[in-house]
Scaffold this motif. Sequence first.
Motif, PDB file in Angstrom:
ATOM      1  N   ASP A  51       0.857  -1.197   0.000  1.00 16.30           N
ATOM      2  CA  ASP A  51       0.000   0.000   0.000  1.00 16.30           C
ATOM      3  C   ASP A  51       0.889   1.242   0.000  1.00 16.30           C
ATOM      4  O   ASP A  51       2.108   1.144   0.176  1.00 16.30           O
ATOM      5  N   SER A  52       0.250   2.395  -0.153  1.00 17.74           N
ATOM      6  CA  SER A  52       1.047   3.629  -0.175  1.00 17.74           C
ATOM      7  C   SER A  52       0.953   4.380   1.158  1.00 17.74           C
ATOM      8  O   SER A  52       0.049   4.135   1.963  1.00 17.74           O
ATOM      9  N   LYS A 143       8.457  14.033  15.933  1.00 14.37           N
ATOM     10  CA  LYS A 143       7.056  13.951  15.505  1.00 14.37           C
ATOM     11  C   LYS A 143       7.036  13.448  14.067  1.00 14.37           C
ATOM     12  O   LYS A 143       7.659  14.058  13.188  1.00 14.37           O
ATOM     13  N   ILE A 144       6.369  12.331  13.832  1.00 15.41           N
ATOM     14  CA  ILE A 144       6.190  11.837  12.465  1.00 15.41           C
ATOM     15  C   ILE A 144       4.700  11.568  12.293  1.00 15.41           C
ATOM     16  O   ILE A 144       4.114  10.779  13.046  1.00 15.41           O
ATOM     17  N   GLU A 145       4.073  12.255  11.359  1.00 12.36           N
ATOM     18  CA  GLU A 145       2.630  12.120  11.162  1.00 12.36           C
ATOM     19  C   GLU A 145       2.312  11.935   9.676  1.00 12.36           C
ATOM     20  O   GLU A 145       3.043  12.460   8.826  1.00 12.36           O
ATOM     21  N   GLY A 146       1.250  11.213   9.406  1.00 11.96           N
ATOM     22  CA  GLY A 146       0.844  11.030   8.017  1.00 11.96           C
ATOM     23  C   GLY A 146      -0.371  10.131   7.925  1.00 11.96           C
ATOM     24  O   GLY A 146      -1.082   9.925   8.917  1.00 11.96           O
ATOM     25  N   LYS A 147      -0.597   9.583   6.724  1.00 14.49           N
ATOM     26  CA  LYS A 147      -1.724   8.656   6.582  1.00 14.49           C
ATOM     27  C   LYS A 147      -1.412   7.555   5.576  1.00 14.49           C
ATOM     28  O   LYS A 147      -0.613   7.749   4.650  1.00 14.49           O
ATOM     29  N   SER A 148      -2.064   6.435   5.805  1.00 10.97           N
ATOM     30  CA  SER A 148      -1.912   5.290   4.922  1.00 10.97           C
ATOM     31  C   SER A 148      -3.101   4.374   5.158  1.00 10.97           C
ATOM     32  O   SER A 148      -3.592   4.258   6.298  1.00 10.97           O
ATOM     33  N   LYS A 149      -3.555   3.742   4.093  1.00  5.87           N
ATOM     34  CA  LYS A 149      -4.726   2.873   4.238  1.00  5.87           C
ATOM     35  C   LYS A 149      -4.435   1.627   5.057  1.00  5.87           C
ATOM     36  O   LYS A 149      -5.351   0.880   5.411  1.00  5.87           O
ATOM     37  N   VAL A 150      -3.180   1.375   5.341  1.00  3.06           N
ATOM     38  CA  VAL A 150      -2.878   0.204   6.175  1.00  3.06           C
ATOM     39  C   VAL A 150      -3.386   0.413   7.606  1.00  3.06           C
ATOM     40  O   VAL A 150      -3.539  -0.537   8.360  1.00  3.06           O
ATOM     41  N   THR A 153      -7.677   3.537  11.118  1.00  2.49           N
ATOM     42  CA  THR A 153      -7.978   4.612  12.062  1.00  2.49           C
ATOM     43  C   THR A 153      -8.790   5.683  11.345  1.00  2.49           C
ATOM     44  O   THR A 153      -8.996   5.604  10.130  1.00  2.49           O
ATOM     45  N   ARG A 154      -9.236   6.693  12.106  1.00  3.35           N
ATOM     46  CA  ARG A 154      -9.988   7.794  11.503  1.00  3.35           C
ATOM     47  C   ARG A 154      -9.112   8.470  10.451  1.00  3.35           C
ATOM     48  O   ARG A 154      -7.976   8.861  10.739  1.00  3.35           O
ATOM     49  N   ASN A 155      -9.623   8.595   9.261  1.00  5.14           N
ATOM     50  CA  ASN A 155      -8.901   9.182   8.116  1.00  5.14           C
ATOM     51  C   ASN A 155      -7.571   8.488   7.821  1.00  5.14           C
ATOM     52  O   ASN A 155      -6.682   9.073   7.201  1.00  5.14           O
ATOM     53  N   ASN A 156      -7.430   7.261   8.318  1.00  2.00           N
ATOM     54  CA  ASN A 156      -6.205   6.465   8.121  1.00  2.00           C
ATOM     55  C   ASN A 156      -4.935   7.142   8.648  1.00  2.00           C
ATOM     56  O   ASN A 156      -3.836   6.959   8.140  1.00  2.00           O
ATOM     57  N   TYR A 157      -5.128   7.949   9.682  1.00  2.00           N
ATOM     58  CA  TYR A 157      -3.986   8.692  10.229  1.00  2.00           C
ATOM     59  C   TYR A 157      -3.067   7.823  11.077  1.00  2.00           C
ATOM     60  O   TYR A 157      -3.513   6.901  11.749  1.00  2.00           O
TER      61      TYR A 157
END
Lengths: 228, 345
Positions: A51-52, A143-150, A153-157
């Motif tokens: 996944d991305s 601090k490392i933040e982002g999103k991924s469909k893996v 969570t809410r909004n894949n965060y």
Amino acid sequence: MRLRYILFVGFILCSGFLYAQLKEAQLEIEILFGDENLELGRNYYVDELADSVEFESIKFYISNLEIQSNSTWQEIGKLKHKLVDLEDSTSLSMKVRGYSSIQKLRFNLGIDSITNVSGAFGGDLDPTKGMYWSWQSGYINTKIEGKSKVFKTRNNYFQYHLGGYSGVFKSCQKVTLLSNKQEKLVLQLDIKEFFVNLNPTELSSVMSPSLEAVRLSTLLSRMFKLKE
Amino acid sequence: MSRRLATLIFILLIFMAFREAKIYQLEYPNYFPKPEYNFRNNPLDSSKVELGRLLFFDPILSKDNSISCASCHSPYNAFAHTDHDLSHGIYDQIGTRNAPALFNLAWQKTFMWDGAINHLDMQALAPISDSTEMGETIVHVIEKLSQKKLYKESFFLTYQDSIITGEKLLKALSQFQLSLVSSNSKYDRVRKQETEFTKQETKGYHLFQQHCNSCHAEPLFSNYQFSKNELPLDSGLNDFGRFKVTQQEEDRFKFKVPTLRNLSFTFPYMHDGRFKKLNKVLNHYTSESIKAQFKKDPKKKVIELSEDEKVDLISFLLTLNDKSFVFNSKHQFPKVLLEEMKGIK
């Protein structure tokens, strides 16, 4: 009188010799995702996750930066505490005044325990920088933040706020790297290797001092290297 | 002419740059221990204390400009929140703990009931950002302050720079809170040999030394350590005390030992304000269930008190009230802020 004159001339010559040894070296920081420079907001496909992933924020403190030359460590006073923020390109490059033959570089990834218990500071340590917990004292080292469909969570965060300064939750890490360059040092941090190794599908957030924060901090500290 | 003006401005700037800080002398009795606060990093200065007082009383620190530090830490209540078991913040939200009294803070290493805050300078960040207290961010507070003439001028006069930073804001708040020293109760006057206890107070003092002094240690009347108060868990709050900070099982239900000074002004008592009267607190610590708990802990001594002894003990505890502290005009709402607020209206 003559002795004083000789001593004075000797002092001037020695000072000149030592000054000639000092050079202004350039330290640059590159945050990578695999082989390329990481860009916030861009999608990166990760084979291991099938996944991305997209990063929204990457910030971390580097403190007590020292350079070793001729077996002595030289503290880089101006870089006592430096906040590196991928969003702010000026934070990715810095001038360091050191001896001409740099052999090793060492720094803390994070803020040491004494600074953590010594009250309010300005500059990069000012709490307005968003790197200080308010509900419980202590700097957020990374601090490392982002999103991924893996992430389910809410909004894949996903959010990793890594900190902790005492006892088993001490997360500040020492990093020492060998250098074969002299005038331009490029410090690289590969986030892909960190992200794949932390087993992300099982961990979407770390938001307080904890053993997980220590584990992730240790892992991240191993992802630094000096560019060949 | 313009040259003269430029020279005058230059001289004025030089004078301001080398202006001597108005040193504020922290006064406390010689039987107080050495303060814990490191004044070298934030030397007391009258103008910073005054700026801290402005900030402490100004509701601008909260999201909707309705709640100030003083809302829950009122000077007339020895900077506690009398008659409220739990304090209320913005939008009438109720918090989870009783607002502790603020004085003699220079002698404390940790702050909040669970010691989550490790330095006085950083304490204000917690209520400012707590959603049930002030619900703000320090960044937005600074934006709001930077738009006010009062603060631009005050920060310039205090720091010779009108740019407001988190460090300056927090250190000014610390300065005012450090100036809150309570050391003029009857107990203190007895220690200074200016007066004497009554017979009943003397009996109470001996009982205090026998049963309470190990945790509520003289002369600050707290050892500022963490201890189990053996209160049953309030299932509506689920507050596990210091455990939340350390995650260590032995810290479950431990809370910071509060000072016993100014008790008459700071009711209700305990971390969740569950006891309105002092005798309820004494009844708790002398109850059969607590005795049974204390017997299991080798560090604790079972407290046995007759009804008469409880009255004697309370009579001593009331000698710890310090009216001169509570009514000190230097600790009250600053007039200049009132004028500023009227100006807004």
